[in-house]
Write a protein that holds these residues in place. Structure first.
Motif, PDB file in Angstrom:
ATOM      1  N   LEU A  43      22.206   0.363 -33.604  1.00  8.87           N
ATOM      2  CA  LEU A  43      22.575   0.111 -32.210  1.00  8.87           C
ATOM      3  C   LEU A  43      24.082  -0.023 -32.095  1.00  8.87           C
ATOM      4  CD1 LEU A  43      19.665  -2.293 -32.077  1.00  8.87           C
ATOM      5  CD2 LEU A  43      19.838  -0.477 -30.390  1.00  8.87           C
ATOM      6  N   ASN A  44      24.577   0.324 -30.938  1.00  7.25           N
ATOM      7  CA  ASN A  44      26.014   0.283 -30.708  1.00  7.25           C
ATOM      8  C   ASN A  44      26.300  -0.499 -29.438  1.00  7.25           C
ATOM      9  OD1 ASN A  44      28.779   0.933 -31.018  1.00  7.25           O
ATOM     10  ND2 ASN A  44      28.553   2.622 -29.563  1.00  7.25           N
ATOM     11  N   ASN A  45      27.139  -1.542 -29.579  1.00  4.57           N
ATOM     12  CA  ASN A  45      27.520  -2.370 -28.427  1.00  4.57           C
ATOM     13  C   ASN A  45      26.293  -2.944 -27.727  1.00  4.57           C
ATOM     14  OD1 ASN A  45      29.457  -3.600 -26.734  1.00  4.57           O
ATOM     15  ND2 ASN A  45      29.107  -2.049 -25.157  1.00  4.57           N
ATOM     16  N   ALA A  46      25.357  -3.462 -28.520  1.00  2.00           N
ATOM     17  CA  ALA A  46      24.101  -3.984 -27.973  1.00  2.00           C
ATOM     18  C   ALA A  46      23.959  -5.464 -28.295  1.00  2.00           C
ATOM     19  CB  ALA A  46      22.917  -3.207 -28.536  1.00  2.00           C
ATOM     20  N   ILE A  47      23.255  -6.166 -27.429  1.00  3.10           N
ATOM     21  CA  ILE A  47      22.987  -7.590 -27.624  1.00  3.10           C
ATOM     22  C   ILE A  47      21.487  -7.810 -27.700  1.00  3.10           C
ATOM     23  CG2 ILE A  47      23.017  -8.071 -25.120  1.00  3.10           C
ATOM     24  CD1 ILE A  47      24.307 -10.811 -25.867  1.00  3.10           C
ATOM     25  N   ALA A  48      21.071  -8.695 -28.592  1.00  5.72           N
ATOM     26  CA  ALA A  48      19.661  -9.057 -28.736  1.00  5.72           C
ATOM     27  C   ALA A  48      19.463 -10.487 -28.238  1.00  5.72           C
ATOM     28  CB  ALA A  48      19.221  -8.941 -30.193  1.00  5.72           C
ATOM     29  N   ILE A  49      18.459 -10.667 -27.404  1.00  6.55           N
ATOM     30  CA  ILE A  49      18.093 -11.999 -26.923  1.00  6.55           C
ATOM     31  C   ILE A  49      16.594 -12.185 -27.134  1.00  6.55           C
ATOM     32  CG2 ILE A  49      19.941 -12.068 -25.196  1.00  6.55           C
ATOM     33  CD1 ILE A  49      17.829 -11.453 -23.048  1.00  6.55           C
ATOM     34  N   PRO A  50      16.106 -13.423 -27.142  1.00  3.92           N
ATOM     35  CA  PRO A  50      14.657 -13.616 -27.263  1.00  3.92           C
ATOM     36  C   PRO A  50      13.931 -12.991 -26.078  1.00  3.92           C
ATOM     37  CG  PRO A  50      15.850 -15.678 -27.630  1.00  3.92           C
ATOM     38  CD  PRO A  50      16.843 -14.696 -27.083  1.00  3.92           C
ATOM     39  N   GLY A  51      12.719 -12.503 -26.326  1.00  7.17           N
ATOM     40  CA  GLY A  51      11.893 -12.029 -25.218  1.00  7.17           C
ATOM     41  C   GLY A  51      11.797 -13.112 -24.162  1.00  7.17           C
ATOM     42  N   LEU A  52      12.017 -12.767 -22.907  1.00  8.16           N
ATOM     43  CA  LEU A  52      12.054 -13.768 -21.841  1.00  8.16           C
ATOM     44  C   LEU A  52      10.659 -14.304 -21.544  1.00  8.16           C
ATOM     45  CD1 LEU A  52      14.614 -12.080 -19.412  1.00  8.16           C
ATOM     46  CD2 LEU A  52      15.040 -13.707 -21.277  1.00  8.16           C
ATOM     47  N   ILE A  53      10.612 -15.560 -21.142  1.00  7.85           N
ATOM     48  CA  ILE A  53       9.360 -16.217 -20.758  1.00  7.85           C
ATOM     49  C   ILE A  53       9.442 -16.523 -19.271  1.00  7.85           C
ATOM     50  CG2 ILE A  53       7.835 -18.186 -21.136  1.00  7.85           C
ATOM     51  CD1 ILE A  53       9.142 -18.423 -23.965  1.00  7.85           C
ATOM     52  N   ASN A  54       8.623 -15.848 -18.493  1.00 14.49           N
ATOM     53  CA  ASN A  54       8.554 -16.048 -17.044  1.00 14.49           C
ATOM     54  C   ASN A  54       7.520 -17.127 -16.779  1.00 14.49           C
ATOM     55  OD1 ASN A  54       8.269 -15.951 -14.289  1.00 14.49           O
ATOM     56  ND2 ASN A  54       7.757 -13.768 -14.169  1.00 14.49           N
TER      57      ASN A  54
END
Length: 397
Positions: A43-54
């Motif tokens: 990946l290039n210039n990408a950010i990883a975050i936890p799967g969101l919880i709605n």
């Protein structure tokens, strides 16, 4: 599978995330090698975050147009108005079989990077695993509309379950008094999770295990939302989208609204979508990108932003990957070649266009759209399905 060369939330360095089965096996500083090996996605210039919880949606209510033409005093006034003024529109949507409406509600969440959604209402049968659907609390609609709500609240057989209930949903004295009425009736001391809480004060907030904040829905109905700046000191704040009856389909845009309000810090806002709901709903090993945790991960293009600013500015167009328990559920067209070389089976994916960008989504969303429109031709959906020839061309490219 390994995600290579990604930023993680507010970290300044790049990392490689190795996924084994349904969990995160390791997180290590990124390797310098630029060419991905088999099973790696570079990946290039990408950010990883936890799967969101709605933490609040009505999955079967996401085919409606937004209903309402003014601001209301409380949810009772709104409900009375829409059922008289929009009966024809409501009947058209309810003609769509509930299983189709539920499935669309799940896709709506997936397209926003949600991997777990808390459904409010009667238990629904969810035939697919597009997102995880949490239905293990006791859902009561409200003091005004839930029949025999006191008996249900004080059912000793359900004592160990939290109670999620719409409360304080309005800007008048009645909405505030309903909160006290609910608290006074809770003789068994059940754990209460409030939804909306627009009329809630700081003293009342202390009596609740958590408050689910739905700012977009609140502004649509009342031109006002809960006093989160004060309430956050008395209870845990979770984030919810509500359904499209009262809010834009994209929860990501709700998050952008919440940032503009400035009542939660960026860190607090991200927590309301990740670690806080994981704790309140007792979702084991979710809400963090951490070794041994479930691999529920959203990867998105950072554009020209960094850290939490990038994480909380994501749009559906920016999402590159959604992974739920180690399984890719959505990927961007720019990753097609890498996904294919990683030996991922893409036969179960459909091509759609979201916010002008081609995405590949697990499951037959194209067929679902056709089936919905066979019952409800006017359905306004935020995606465009590609024709079979266009899908073939998209894969070939």
């Amino acid at each position: 599978m390994q995600l290579r060369n990604v930023f993680i939330e507010n970290q300044c360095d790049l990392f490689d995330i190795e996924i084994s089965g349904d969990c995160i096996a390791s997180i290590k500083p990124a390797m310098q090698r630029q060419v991905p090996a088999t099973g790696e996605i570079y990946l290039n210039n990408a950010i990883a975050i936890p799967g969101l919880i709605n933490s609040h949606d009505h999955l079967d209510f996401n085919l409606f147009p937004a209903l309402g033409d003014r601001y209301y005093k409380d949810y009772r006034e709104w409900a009375q108005h829409i059922h008289s003024a929009y009966k024809a529109e409501i009947d058209k949507v309810l003609a769509v079989p509930v299983e189709m409406r539920v499935q669309w509600g799940m896709y709506k969440n997936l397209l926003c990077g949600v991997t777990t959604v808390v459904n409010h209402g009667l238990p629904l049968f969810c035939a697919s695993d597009i997102v995880d659907v949490f239905q293990h609390c006791q859902s009561l609609h409200s003091v005004g509309f839930e029949k025999m709500w006191r008996l249900k609240l004080n059912n000793p057989l359900r004592l160990r379950k939290s109670v999620a209930i719409h409360v304080g949903e309005g800007i008048n004295g009645l909405a505030e008094r309903e909160i006290n009425k609910l608290l006074a009736a809770n003789v068994l001391g059940r754990e209460l999770i409030a939804v909306h809480g627009v009329a809630m004060n700081a003293l009342q907030a202390r009596k609740f295990k958590a408050l689910v904040w739905c700012p977009a829905s609140n502004y649509f109905m009342f031109n006002k939302t809960a006093d989160i700046n004060n309430l956050k000191h008395g209870t845990v704040i979770l984030f919810g989208s509500d359904s499209v009856l009262t809010a834009d389909w994209s929860m990501l845009r709700h998050i952008h609204l919440a940032r503009r309000l400035g009542v939660l810090s960026d860190e607090e806002l991200l927590q309301s979508l990740t670690t806080s709901p994981a704790a309140i709903w007792e979702l084991d090993r979710l809400g963090k990108i951490q070794e041994s945790y479930y691999a529920d991960i959203v990867v998105a293009d950072q554009r020209n932003k960094k850290g939490l600013d990038a994480a909380l500015s994501i749009t559906s167009k920016d999402i590159l990957l959604v992974i739920k328990k180690g399984r890719v559920q959505l990927f961007d067209e720019t990753l097609v070649n890498q996904i294919l070389s990683s030996k991922l089976d893409v036969e179960d994916f459909n091509c759609i266009v979201v916010e002008g960008q081609v995405k590949y989504v697990r499951g037959n969303i194209s067929q679902l759209i056709d089936r919905i429109r066979s019952y409800y031709p006017e359905a306004s959906l935020p995606v465009k399905k590609l024709k079979p020839k266009e899908q073939i061309n998209a894969y070939a490219s």
